[in-house]
Design an enzyme around this catalytic site. Structure first.
Site, PDB file in Angstrom:
ATOM      1  N   HIS A   1      -2.416  -2.606  -5.848  1.00 61.66           N
ATOM      2  CA  HIS A   1      -1.712  -3.757  -5.945  1.00 61.66           C
ATOM      3  C   HIS A   1      -2.262  -4.823  -5.973  1.00 61.66           C
ATOM      4  O   HIS A   1      -3.727  -4.969  -6.103  1.00 61.66           O
ATOM      5  CB  HIS A   1      -0.223  -3.758  -4.983  1.00 61.66           C
ATOM      6  CG  HIS A   1      -0.868  -3.682  -3.632  1.00 61.66           C
ATOM      7  ND1 HIS A   1      -1.762  -4.904  -2.989  1.00 61.66           N
ATOM      8  CD2 HIS A   1      -0.872  -2.715  -2.489  1.00 61.66           C
ATOM      9  CE1 HIS A   1      -2.146  -4.527  -1.798  1.00 61.66           C
ATOM     10  NE2 HIS A   1      -1.463  -3.313  -1.452  1.00 61.66           N
TER      11      HIS A   1
ATOM     12  N   HIS B   1      -2.722   6.748   4.745  1.00 59.36           N
ATOM     13  CA  HIS B   1      -1.536   5.657   4.864  1.00 59.36           C
ATOM     14  C   HIS B   1      -0.220   6.336   4.202  1.00 59.36           C
ATOM     15  O   HIS B   1       0.480   5.087   3.735  1.00 59.36           O
ATOM     16  CB  HIS B   1      -1.997   4.200   4.031  1.00 59.36           C
ATOM     17  CG  HIS B   1      -1.264   2.994   4.922  1.00 59.36           C
ATOM     18  ND1 HIS B   1      -1.194   1.907   4.548  1.00 59.36           N
ATOM     19  CD2 HIS B   1      -0.526   3.238   5.997  1.00 59.36           C
ATOM     20  CE1 HIS B   1      -0.449   1.285   5.323  1.00 59.36           C
ATOM     21  NE2 HIS B   1      -0.102   1.945   6.542  1.00 59.36           N
TER      22      HIS B   1
ATOM     23  N   CYS C   1       0.937  -1.092   0.016  1.00 61.00           N
ATOM     24  CA  CYS C   1       0.035   0.023  -0.104  1.00 61.00           C
ATOM     25  C   CYS C   1       0.881   1.144  -0.120  1.00 61.00           C
ATOM     26  O   CYS C   1       0.941   1.932  -1.094  1.00 61.00           O
ATOM     27  CB  CYS C   1      -0.983  -0.096   1.439  1.00 61.00           C
ATOM     28  SG  CYS C   1      -1.946  -1.458   1.532  1.00 61.00           S
TER      29      CYS C   1
END
Length: 589
Positions: free
Chosen positions: A354, A147, A86
């Site tokens: 991803h 994030h 991530c």
């Protein structure tokens, strides 16, 4: 003023048709579309496998809304993430640069940000596409997962906050969903921390008992003070092992609106409706445009938060339920665009950060995605299953409907593409690895500008691909691959994620060679005996790697130990620490 406003809306509604006429009249239409300033809506799933979507070959998962985007737009079939996890992938997406350039990588195994209260994050000297579009007059918003860090020196400096990286508006999680948010058995941090604390408790308890016994039998000449301290420390560690789960839930699993915490910890049953309500509100507020909205879904990361009316409805358990709920969310967003009259003036992009996770498994139940025919998954730096992701663009009247492109493209390409559409300039003071996709999407170019793409695992280069255009061949070279557990399983089932270095990877000499144009599943290793141009390919790829590495500059690694440890003074808290609790907004309508 009303008359002028109406004229502006009419012009924006005619814009796609005008651009389509220009495209049909001139081969250089892509230059006419530059600076056309459409609205831009970016949709990114979390941990979604390319094989989870109907338009990419799944005939048992219902994703009609995402499929409709592909039918009405352009589908990329060799769309590549710059990282298989991530944090580095999202950093590359926002900046158009490999994460190794910004330092959003590690060298010690911490491959994503581990805590909201850590000091690492996207450096302030990095330029995001949001920052450029904001300077060009766009309203910019991020809704969902971030994030990429929050604080540097205090719990309120918000140095890594989305609002310091070009976004006008933020609503969502500054961190990421985790299994620990719901105290799942599939745990990213809690179980490991509990085990370490329990071990230390046992050691200190043994020390305390030994000292007590020695003191009482006069075998160990010691005062009572070290006995008391070791006993108290043991009790504290035991208490900590019980409370660490609650600490993680409160420390990482919360929602913010701009700089204010609105819900700590999150109430999962409210989350999806709140996200949709926020998206609709942003679109309505900014419908006179232009706007950039990045919807960063919390789906389909564990713990797979799913509303009750979607539970048990798919053929693939809780994971499938979560995918189908996300597709429904996409449909609701598209409905809002239609209602507000924004569909024809909005470029939409859908992707995943991803590939799907193969190791998210309890017993025989899979809680991660499916990567179709591609080997590997989340966390694997080189194998296709970890980095090949969906890529769909829709812009009615401008982009051809139903077009499929197999050329190599990257998530990093979104940066120069949207900057160009907004009339901005790509920064000239740094290397930008992304390429403008407009000529390829419009059909004015037949080949991608990417001759080579590098595939990193942390800061280590694991693989590279070479598009040899004169032969129509896509070569893939693996320098390093993870050791699957058990052998031949296709994943690292003994771990949470495959490693990037150490004893559990293999360094190949010579490197592994595949021809993706004939073998996209990477099942047939080519050798000098089976491939006449083996050595020429290796030489050319190695030369490209050297040229790429010469463009890298030393930067602080944001995900190494110093930037990735929990610091209490950096922990956001909407109440007296550590009792971080608040609910400051009403239920969604």
């Amino acid at each position: 003023m009303l008359h002028l406003h109406h004229s502006c809306l009419c012009f924006r509604s005619w814009l796609p048709a005008m651009l389509a006429v220009l495209l049909s009249l001139a081969p250089s239409a892509s230059s006419d579309i530059s600076a056309s300033r459409p609205n831009i809506l970016l949709l990114m799933a979390d941990d979604l496998g390319i094989g989870d979507i109907g338009c990419y070959g799944n005939n048992t998962m219902r994703t009609p809304n995402i499929d409709r985007l592909a039918e009405d737009g352009v589908k990329l079939t060799q769309h590549i993430s710059a990282a298989s996890l991530c944090t580095p992938s999202r950093a590359a997406f926002l900046t158009g640069r490999y994460p190794v350039r910004s330092g959003m990588v590690s060298s010690i195994g911490y491959r994503v940000l581990q805590w909201t209260g850590a000091s690492g994050g996207l450096p302030t000297n990095e330029t995001t596409f949001a920052k450029i579009l904001k300077e060009k007059g766009y309203a910019t918003g991020l809704i969902g997962k971030w994030h990429l860090g929050l604080n540097c020196e205090s719990a309120s400096d918000h140095c890594h906050h989305p609002l310091h990286h070009g976004f006008d508006h933020f609503y969502g999680m500054p961190f990421s969903l985790m299994g620990d948010c719901a105290r799942w058995e599939l745990s990213e941090k809690r179980v490991n921390l509990e085990q370490k604390l329990n071990f230390l408790f046992q050691v200190l308890a043994l020390v305390a008992l030994t000292l007590v016994a020695g003191k009482l039998t006069h075998l160990i000449p010691v005062s009572w003070m070290p006995v008391i301290w070791s006993a108290l420390s043991a009790v504290l560690l035991l208490a900590s092992s019980y409370f660490v789960g609650a600490l993680i839930v409160h420390a990482d699993c919360f929602l913010m609106r701009n700089h204010t915490i609105t819900e700590q910890p999150m109430c999962f049953q409210r989350t999806t409706p709140l996200i949709l309500q926020e998206v609709a509100s942003f679109l309505k507020r900014n419908k006179h445009g232009p706007f950039l909205l990045f919807v960063s879904f919390l789906h389909v990361h564990i713990p797979l938060i799913t509303m009750e009316n979607f539970l048990g409805k798919s053929l693939h358990g809780l994971y499938g339920d979560n995918v189908e709920e996300m597709d429904w969310m996409v449909g609701r967003i598209l409905d809002t665009l239609d209602v507000e009259g924004l569909s024809n003036s909005t470029l939409i992009y859908f992707t995943s950060d991803h590939g799907g996770s193969l190791e998210n498994q309890l017993g025989n139940t899979q809680y991660g995605g499916w990567n179709g025919i591609y080997k590997g998954g989340k966390g694997m730096g080189g194998w296709e299953g970890g980095i090949r992701v969906p890529g769909i663009f829709r812009w009615p009247g401008v982009l051809p409907a139903g077009r499929v492109i197999g050329e190599p493209t990257s998530l990093m390409d979104v940066f120069p593409t949207v900057v160009r559409l907004a009339g901005g300039e790509v920064p000239q003071d740094r290397v930008i690895d992304g390429q403008d996709l407009l000529p390829l999407l419009l059909g004015t170019a037949q080949h991608s500008d990417h001759e080579f793409l590098m595939h990193y695992c942390e800061r280590f280069l694991h693989a590279a691909r070479w598009h040899q255009r004169d032969r129509g061949t896509m070569w893939k070279v693996h320098f390093v691959t993870p050791v699957f557990q058990p052998e031949g399983a296709g994943a690292c089932y003994g771990r949470k994620v495959c490693p990037c270095f150490g004893e559990k990877v293999v360094h190949h000499d010579p490197p592994l060679l595949f021809d993706l144009s004939r073998d996209p599943s990477e099942t047939h290793i080519l050798t000098p005996a089976s491939e006449p141009v083996f050595y020429q390919v290796m030489e050319r790829v190695q030369q490209a790697v050297w040229e790429h590495q010469r463009t890298l500059s030393p930067v602080p690694l944001q995900l190494d130990r110093l930037g990735n440890i929990w610091r209490p003074w950096l922990q956001p808290c909407c109440g007296p620490f550590p009792l971080c609790w608040c609910l400051r907004e009403d239920d969604p309508q």
